[in-house]
Design a protein around this motif. Structure first.
Motif, PDB file in Angstrom:
ATOM      1  N   ILE A 546      69.782  41.198  55.026  1.00 31.09           N
ATOM      2  CA  ILE A 546      71.183  41.598  55.167  1.00 31.09           C
ATOM      3  C   ILE A 546      71.991  40.431  55.739  1.00 31.09           C
ATOM      4  CG2 ILE A 546      72.760  43.123  56.428  1.00 31.09           C
ATOM      5  CD1 ILE A 546      71.350  44.529  54.189  1.00 31.09           C
ATOM      6  N   TYR A 547      73.108  40.132  55.080  1.00 30.96           N
ATOM      7  CA  TYR A 547      73.935  39.010  55.522  1.00 30.96           C
ATOM      8  C   TYR A 547      74.691  39.383  56.788  1.00 30.96           C
ATOM      9  CZ  TYR A 547      77.921  35.888  55.898  1.00 30.96           C
ATOM     10  OH  TYR A 547      78.859  35.019  56.377  1.00 30.96           O
ATOM     11  N   HIS A 548      74.663  38.485  57.758  1.00 33.40           N
ATOM     12  CA  HIS A 548      75.460  38.633  58.965  1.00 33.40           C
ATOM     13  C   HIS A 548      76.245  37.346  59.192  1.00 33.40           C
ATOM     14  CE1 HIS A 548      72.496  41.859  59.874  1.00 33.40           C
ATOM     15  NE2 HIS A 548      73.564  42.421  60.401  1.00 33.40           N
ATOM     16  N   LYS A 549      77.443  37.503  59.732  1.00 37.52           N
ATOM     17  CA  LYS A 549      78.261  36.335  60.031  1.00 37.52           C
ATOM     18  C   LYS A 549      77.542  35.454  61.050  1.00 37.52           C
ATOM     19  CE  LYS A 549      82.681  36.799  60.163  1.00 37.52           C
ATOM     20  NZ  LYS A 549      84.069  37.120  60.511  1.00 37.52           N
ATOM     21  N   GLN A 550      77.644  34.168  60.865  1.00 42.34           N
ATOM     22  CA  GLN A 550      76.970  33.223  61.749  1.00 42.34           C
ATOM     23  C   GLN A 550      77.449  33.407  63.183  1.00 42.34           C
ATOM     24  OE1 GLN A 550      77.421  29.149  60.585  1.00 42.34           O
ATOM     25  NE2 GLN A 550      75.989  28.369  62.121  1.00 42.34           N
ATOM     26  N   GLY A 551      76.471  33.507  64.096  1.00 42.34           N
ATOM     27  CA  GLY A 551      76.780  33.699  65.506  1.00 42.34           C
ATOM     28  C   GLY A 551      76.909  35.149  65.896  1.00 42.34           C
ATOM     29  N   ALA A 552      76.871  36.077  64.929  1.00 40.51           N
ATOM     30  CA  ALA A 552      77.033  37.505  65.240  1.00 40.51           C
ATOM     31  C   ALA A 552      75.814  38.318  64.838  1.00 40.51           C
ATOM     32  CB  ALA A 552      78.288  38.053  64.542  1.00 40.51           C
ATOM     33  N   ASP A 553      74.655  37.666  64.668  1.00 38.53           N
ATOM     34  CA  ASP A 553      73.426  38.382  64.305  1.00 38.53           C
ATOM     35  C   ASP A 553      73.119  39.464  65.330  1.00 38.53           C
ATOM     36  OD1 ASP A 553      73.369  36.560  62.340  1.00 38.53           O
ATOM     37  OD2 ASP A 553      71.618  35.451  63.027  1.00 38.53           O
ATOM     38  N   HIS A 554      72.676  40.606  64.839  1.00 44.08           N
ATOM     39  CA  HIS A 554      72.241  41.737  65.676  1.00 44.08           C
ATOM     40  C   HIS A 554      73.390  42.373  66.471  1.00 44.08           C
ATOM     41  CE1 HIS A 554      68.161  40.586  64.704  1.00 44.08           C
ATOM     42  NE2 HIS A 554      68.368  39.379  65.206  1.00 44.08           N
ATOM     43  N   VAL A 555      74.608  41.857  66.317  1.00 45.96           N
ATOM     44  CA  VAL A 555      75.748  42.444  67.032  1.00 45.96           C
ATOM     45  C   VAL A 555      76.702  43.096  66.030  1.00 45.96           C
ATOM     46  CG1 VAL A 555      77.730  42.015  68.531  1.00 45.96           C
ATOM     47  CG2 VAL A 555      75.576  40.800  68.921  1.00 45.96           C
ATOM     48  N   LEU A 556      77.294  42.307  65.166  1.00 43.06           N
ATOM     49  CA  LEU A 556      78.247  42.825  64.189  1.00 43.06           C
ATOM     50  C   LEU A 556      77.518  43.591  63.083  1.00 43.06           C
ATOM     51  CD1 LEU A 556      81.358  42.640  63.719  1.00 43.06           C
ATOM     52  CD2 LEU A 556      80.860  40.782  62.117  1.00 43.06           C
ATOM     53  N   LEU A 557      77.987  44.790  62.803  1.00 40.85           N
ATOM     54  CA  LEU A 557      77.389  45.598  61.751  1.00 40.85           C
ATOM     55  C   LEU A 557      77.781  45.045  60.381  1.00 40.85           C
ATOM     56  CD1 LEU A 557      78.192  49.096  63.274  1.00 40.85           C
ATOM     57  CD2 LEU A 557      75.988  47.931  63.299  1.00 40.85           C
ATOM     58  N   TYR A 558      76.922  45.273  59.388  1.00 40.57           N
ATOM     59  CA  TYR A 558      77.196  44.701  58.076  1.00 40.57           C
ATOM     60  C   TYR A 558      78.365  45.426  57.404  1.00 40.57           C
ATOM     61  CZ  TYR A 558      74.403  48.461  55.817  1.00 40.57           C
ATOM     62  OH  TYR A 558      73.897  49.664  55.362  1.00 40.57           O
ATOM     63  N   ASP A 559      79.010  44.736  56.459  1.00 38.86           N
ATOM     64  CA  ASP A 559      80.295  45.171  55.919  1.00 38.86           C
ATOM     65  C   ASP A 559      80.264  46.564  55.313  1.00 38.86           C
ATOM     66  OD1 ASP A 559      81.037  42.696  56.706  1.00 38.86           O
ATOM     67  OD2 ASP A 559      81.721  41.990  54.749  1.00 38.86           O
ATOM     68  N   ARG A 560      79.221  46.865  54.581  1.00 37.80           N
ATOM     69  CA  ARG A 560      79.191  48.145  53.868  1.00 37.80           C
ATOM     70  C   ARG A 560      79.197  49.326  54.836  1.00 37.80           C
ATOM     71  NH1 ARG A 560      75.188  49.692  48.813  1.00 37.80           N
ATOM     72  NH2 ARG A 560      76.205  51.673  48.299  1.00 37.80           N
ATOM     73  N   LEU A 561      78.587  49.156  55.992  1.00 36.98           N
ATOM     74  CA  LEU A 561      78.586  50.217  56.997  1.00 36.98           C
ATOM     75  C   LEU A 561      79.956  50.339  57.661  1.00 36.98           C
ATOM     76  CD1 LEU A 561      77.228  52.360  58.707  1.00 36.98           C
ATOM     77  CD2 LEU A 561      76.167  50.555  60.073  1.00 36.98           C
ATOM     78  N   ARG A 562      80.637  49.229  57.785  1.00 34.89           N
ATOM     79  CA  ARG A 562      81.935  49.246  58.479  1.00 34.89           C
ATOM     80  C   ARG A 562      83.081  49.652  57.561  1.00 34.89           C
ATOM     81  NH1 ARG A 562      83.507  44.064  60.640  1.00 34.89           N
ATOM     82  NH2 ARG A 562      82.157  43.025  59.133  1.00 34.89           N
ATOM     83  N   LYS A 563      82.925  49.492  56.253  1.00 31.66           N
ATOM     84  CA  LYS A 563      83.993  49.883  55.328  1.00 31.66           C
ATOM     85  C   LYS A 563      83.900  51.381  55.076  1.00 31.66           C
ATOM     86  CE  LYS A 563      85.454  45.719  53.001  1.00 31.66           C
ATOM     87  NZ  LYS A 563      85.781  45.091  51.720  1.00 31.66           N
ATOM     88  N   THR A 564      84.439  52.126  56.011  1.00 29.39           N
ATOM     89  CA  THR A 564      84.350  53.581  55.959  1.00 29.39           C
ATOM     90  C   THR A 564      85.748  54.169  55.847  1.00 29.39           C
ATOM     91  OG1 THR A 564      83.513  55.524  57.139  1.00 29.39           O
ATOM     92  CG2 THR A 564      84.420  53.743  58.475  1.00 29.39           C
ATOM     93  N   ASN A 565      85.843  55.484  55.807  1.00 25.80           N
ATOM     94  CA  ASN A 565      87.146  56.140  55.681  1.00 25.80           C
ATOM     95  C   ASN A 565      87.420  57.104  56.836  1.00 25.80           C
ATOM     96  OD1 ASN A 565      85.315  58.119  55.088  1.00 25.80           O
ATOM     97  ND2 ASN A 565      86.303  58.790  53.181  1.00 25.80           N
ATOM     98  N   GLN A 566      86.745  56.889  57.981  1.00 25.72           N
ATOM     99  CA  GLN A 566      86.987  57.740  59.143  1.00 25.72           C
ATOM    100  C   GLN A 566      86.572  57.016  60.418  1.00 25.72           C
ATOM    101  OE1 GLN A 566      84.586  61.293  58.677  1.00 25.72           O
ATOM    102  NE2 GLN A 566      82.698  60.220  59.124  1.00 25.72           N
ATOM    103  N   TYR A 567      87.206  57.393  61.533  1.00 25.39           N
ATOM    104  CA  TYR A 567      86.883  56.784  62.819  1.00 25.39           C
ATOM    105  C   TYR A 567      85.480  57.139  63.285  1.00 25.39           C
ATOM    106  CZ  TYR A 567      91.971  56.162  63.255  1.00 25.39           C
ATOM    107  OH  TYR A 567      93.277  55.806  63.052  1.00 25.39           O
ATOM    108  N   LEU A 568      85.029  58.345  62.963  1.00 27.37           N
ATOM    109  CA  LEU A 568      83.772  58.834  63.519  1.00 27.37           C
ATOM    110  C   LEU A 568      82.586  57.966  63.103  1.00 27.37           C
ATOM    111  CD1 LEU A 568      82.522  61.003  65.286  1.00 27.37           C
ATOM    112  CD2 LEU A 568      82.266  62.451  63.269  1.00 27.37           C
TER     113      LEU A 568
END
Length: 846
Positions: A546-568
């Motif tokens: 899974i691709y992660h932005k450099q310097g944000a491994d294990h912290v920033l969630l991957y894009d597909r999980l974050r591109k959602t349609n609700q706050y929850l």
């Protein structure tokens, strides 16, 4: 070439907002000289909330600041994470460009003549709240989703100032925060069963109400028991306000809905208020025309038909014209309209609105429009507003006036600031405010992405595109309209959708940062499968492919999980990597296997920093039956009456003085005895009419002042022509014209001319706790001048010119002090009071 609209506006001497912007641009061109005056007058331009600037505002500032060398220094303050006004064309990119390119060091600053100053500390919220917000946004926000870096930008995160708030005792404070379990961030989730007797909103409302009662009993803030006014319920929109309010009423939780000006400007609300105006005054042509041209089941008369009638009856009012018609459709409308007018004579505005909804089927109509659920909720809120104001505004005219004053934010109705109630507020309305305990509800609601679904798309960078349509003949169906897809339009739509999601993340940030002491987030899911799905995605997130932005491994969630349609989803995906929440999930049989896997990744090693070490979370999963059990116990507690209580009510004695009136005019307040003013009166003139009648006539004329270019002769003639005064009143005003002209020539008149807001003859009601009475009165004049609040009271008292200011101040001290008190409670700033004595053309300032 001038358009028909621009020609008509010129005839009417009117401008719209776009005209104001365009003409301002023209006025700032060098040939008009305005920009030269501003450039040489201004030493610095300071701009607050810079993240909400749009391109037009930015260009206006540039025209002034960059008129010539040297440029006027600009001082801009903002936080791009709080840029939430995209619908007003706010462009956060303006802020971001400067944020990324302004210099951070003295050396660079000298060369670039720019300087970025990072305000790194947050003084609103507790360390636990700040760290909890950091824990969530470290994982979900970056430049691709959210619009700016969070975890990778040290200046973006929320930091606690140990030196400033703990006086350097960092070690002791850190230990204290670890033990403060009561302030942990709570996530309350209802697992909804579709077969349950109530809908999702009702269960969530009951869940929140039960939590509020529990906090009221168990939580303390700064040594005091939590009160209702310490808590606020925030939602993305007003759609569910009424449902929550009704549920809170069942629990006897005092509550109040805070409506923004946008509510009063909604089309459906304006249409209903216009309908009420037409019923109140059928000779109001504009209101009546709006009613007959709206798609109500009782009207919708074509404008062509009205135009033909106008040609036939050019001198009649619209109402008289309709009465003269023998058209069946018009007669049917008039029958319904007259029935409603008769109904209004004997019923409250609340009952009248209910009748209008039933006769017109308007709530059903708006449900079919874009964003129909919100529109219907607005109509229900209007009905609730009318219901809550039945006693204070029982007459239709008064209710309409109250609604108009609410739109203008005029000081007409001022409530006591000591009321203890829970507020319902939209997230946008809460911006800039803070509350000790914040509930963010309806986090499961899907984002409104309607803009990206429109046929016609426009973007300031990508341009304009649409889905083309052509007419095609069909043997079976005749002429058809066929719509074709457009790849470029789809690209713009995708970009618009991404921008909408970015702003929704910033809106969530604004909501969470309103809390100073405690955060509680609530939502509804269909089953535990939704949580299991997120947990599985979190496991995928740790896969090496899974691709992660450099310097944000294990912290920033991957894009597909974050591109959602609700706050929850954002909230759960973040907290399900927190050790406290994973420990709680181990207690849930269905979640336990996935929780064990997630524990094996030891997220605390990657997610714990100085800015997140005090992040504390609790996840509570509730089934509908659990909430219903809470409802049952609450009902029993409310309804049970013991013998002692029964005896108390059987021998109850009303504890208040029933001989004292409930309301009191401000002019009737206890005052100093009249003999103190024995030397004030001036008997040099004879009295032709009573002082009271004369004062009434003068105040009437003063209320007609426009503070533009007032001519008293024409104003007095206007009052006479409109039958507001008779010949005797006209003569009295002509005799008093010199005194009123003295006011027009005074510096106070000039101040009012330059005021940003002017309110005339505004009534108020204010509950005085000391007197235990409602004090009511009328402000002659309230105006905002140079960001200061002024109240001016006209006096026609016949007094001598040689009276000292101290004597005159003492004469009306009680009344004016009350005016200042009422306005200060509303505007939250000191108020300047002026009494203007027309008889001697002299003003006295308090």
């Amino acid at each position: 070439m001038p358009t028909g609209l621009s020609t008509k506006k010129k005839e009417l001497n009117q401008l719209d907002f776009a005209d104001l912007e365009n003409y301002t641009h023209q006025l700032l061109l060098p040939e008009y000289g305005v920009v030269d005056i501003l450039y040489h007058r201004l030493k610095e331009i300071m701009i607050d909330e810079y993240q909400d600037t749009n391109q037009i505002q930015e260009s206006l500032i540039a025209l002034i600041a960059k008129y010539q060398k040297p440029n006027i220094p600009l001082f801009m303050v903002g936080d791009m994470k709080q840029s939430i006004y995209r619908f007003r064309q706010a462009d956060p990119q303006i802020f971001l460009d400067k944020y990324n390119h302004f210099s951070l060091t003295d050396e660079e600053c000298y060369e670039s003549q720019t300087r970025r100053i990072d305000l790194v500390f947050n003084y609103r919220s507790s360390k636990i709240v700040l760290d909890s917000i950091n824990f969530i946004f470290n994982q979900i926000m970056d430049s691709r989703i959210g619009g700016l870096e969070y975890y990778l930008d040290d200046s973006a995160r929320l930091n606690y100032d140990y030196d400033g708030k703990e006086k350097g005792h960092q070690k002791e404070a850190r230990e204290r925060f670890f033990k403060d379990d009561m302030k942990k961030t709570e996530i309350l989730i209802d697992i909804y069963n579709p077969d349950s007797p109530m809908d999702k909103e009702q269960y969530e409302a009951h869940m929140v109400a039960q939590k509020i009662l529990k906090l009221k009993e168990t939580m303390t803030l700064d040594g005091h028991q939590v009160s209702y006014k310490d808590m606020v319920v925030l939602m993305r929109s007003t759609t569910s306000f009424l449902t929550f309010k009704k549920v809170f009423d069942q629990y006897h939780i005092p509550n109040h809905i805070v409506l923004s000006q946008g509510f009063f400007k909604a089309n459906e609300i304006e249409n209903m208020l216009t309908f009420l105006k037409a019923i109140d005054n059928p000779y109001h042509d504009v209101a009546l025309l709006s009613v007959i041209n709206q798609p109500y089941t009782c009207s919708y008369i074509s404008l062509d038909k009205i135009a033909k009638m106008r040609i036939e009856y050019p001198d009649l009012s619209l109402y008289e014209m309709l009465q003269a018609s023998d058209d069946e459709q018009i007669q049917n409308f008039l029958q319904t309209f007259e029935d409603l007018r008769q109904y209004a004579y004997h019923h409250s505005p609340y009952e009248l609105l209910k009748a209008i909804y039933e006769v017109t089927d308007y709530p059903l109509f708006v449900c079919q429009l874009v964003n129909g659920g919100q529109r219907k909720a607005n109509l229900e809120l209007l009905l609730e507003l009318a219901k809550n104001n039945q006693q204070q505004y029982p007459y239709l005219y008064d209710f309409i006036e109250m609604m108009e004053q609410s739109q203008d934010i005029a000081p007409a109705i001022v409530a006591s600031q000591n009321d203890d109630y829970v507020e319902f507020m939209t997230i946008h309305k809460s911006k800039g405010l803070e509350f000790p305990i914040v509930f963010v509800c309806q986090t499961h609601k899907q984002f409104n992405t309607q803009d990206s679904k429109e046929r016609f798309m426009i973007d300031k960078q990508l341009g304009i595109a649409l889905k083309p349509r052509v007419y095609v003949e069909s043997e079976e169906f005749g002429q058809l309209t066929v719509e074709y897809d457009n790849c470029y339009r789809n690209m713009i739509a995708r970009h618009q959708l991404d921008e909408a999601i970015n702003e929704e993340m910033r809106i969530l940030y604004v909501a969470l940062t309103r809390a100073s002491q405690k955060l509680i987030l609530t939502g509804v899911i269909k089953s535990l499968d939704e949580i299991k799905d997120i947990m599985n995605k979190l496991i995928i997130n740790e896969h090496p492919d899974i691709y992660h932005k450099q310097g944000a491994d294990h912290v920033l969630l991957y894009d597909r999980l974050r591109k959602t349609n609700q706050y929850l989803t954002w909230i759960l995906a973040s907290i399900l990597r927190h050790p406290q929440v994973l420990k709680e999930c181990l207690e849930v049989e269905e979640l336990s296997p996935l929780a064990k896997k997630l524990q094996g990744y030891h997220f605390e090693k990657h997610l714990t920093f100085d800015s997140t070490e005090h992040a504390m979370f609790s996840l509570t999963l509730m089934y509908n039956q659990d909430i219903e059990n809470g409802m049952t116990s609450s009902s029993k507690q409310t309804l049970s009456v013991d013998n002692k209580t029964q005896e108390y009510y059987q021998h109850f004695t009303y504890p208040y003085d029933t001989t004292k009136p409930l309301t009191l005019a401000v002019t009737k307040l206890p005052n100093v005895h009249d003999h103190v003013y024995g030397l004030i009166g001036d008997e040099s003139e004879s009295m032709t009419i009573s002082a009271t009648d004369k004062g009434t006539l003068v105040h009437l004329l003063l209320s007609y002042l426009t503070f533009q270019d007032d001519h008293l002769d024409s104003l007095i003639q206007q009052l006479y022509d409109e039958a507001l005064i008779d010949e005797i009143g006209q003569d009295v005003l002509y005799d008093y014209q010199k005194q009123i002209q003295g006011f027009i020539d005074s510096p106070y008149y000039q101040m009012i001319q330059q005021a940003s807001y002017v309110y005339k003859e505004k009534s108020f009601a204010y509950y005085d706790k000391n007197l235990q009475q409602t004090i009511h009165g009328i402000f002659d004049l309230v105006f905002i001048y140079q960001n200061q609040v002024y109240v001016l009271d006209y006096k026609t008292d016949r007094i001598k010119k040689d009276n000292l200011d101290e004597q005159l101040i003492q004469k009306h001290q009680v009344q004016l002090d009350y005016y200042k008190k009422v306005l200060k409670d509303m505007y939250h700033q000191d108020v300047h009071a002026i009494v203007y004595y027309l008889h001697i053309s002299r003003g006295v300032e308090f």
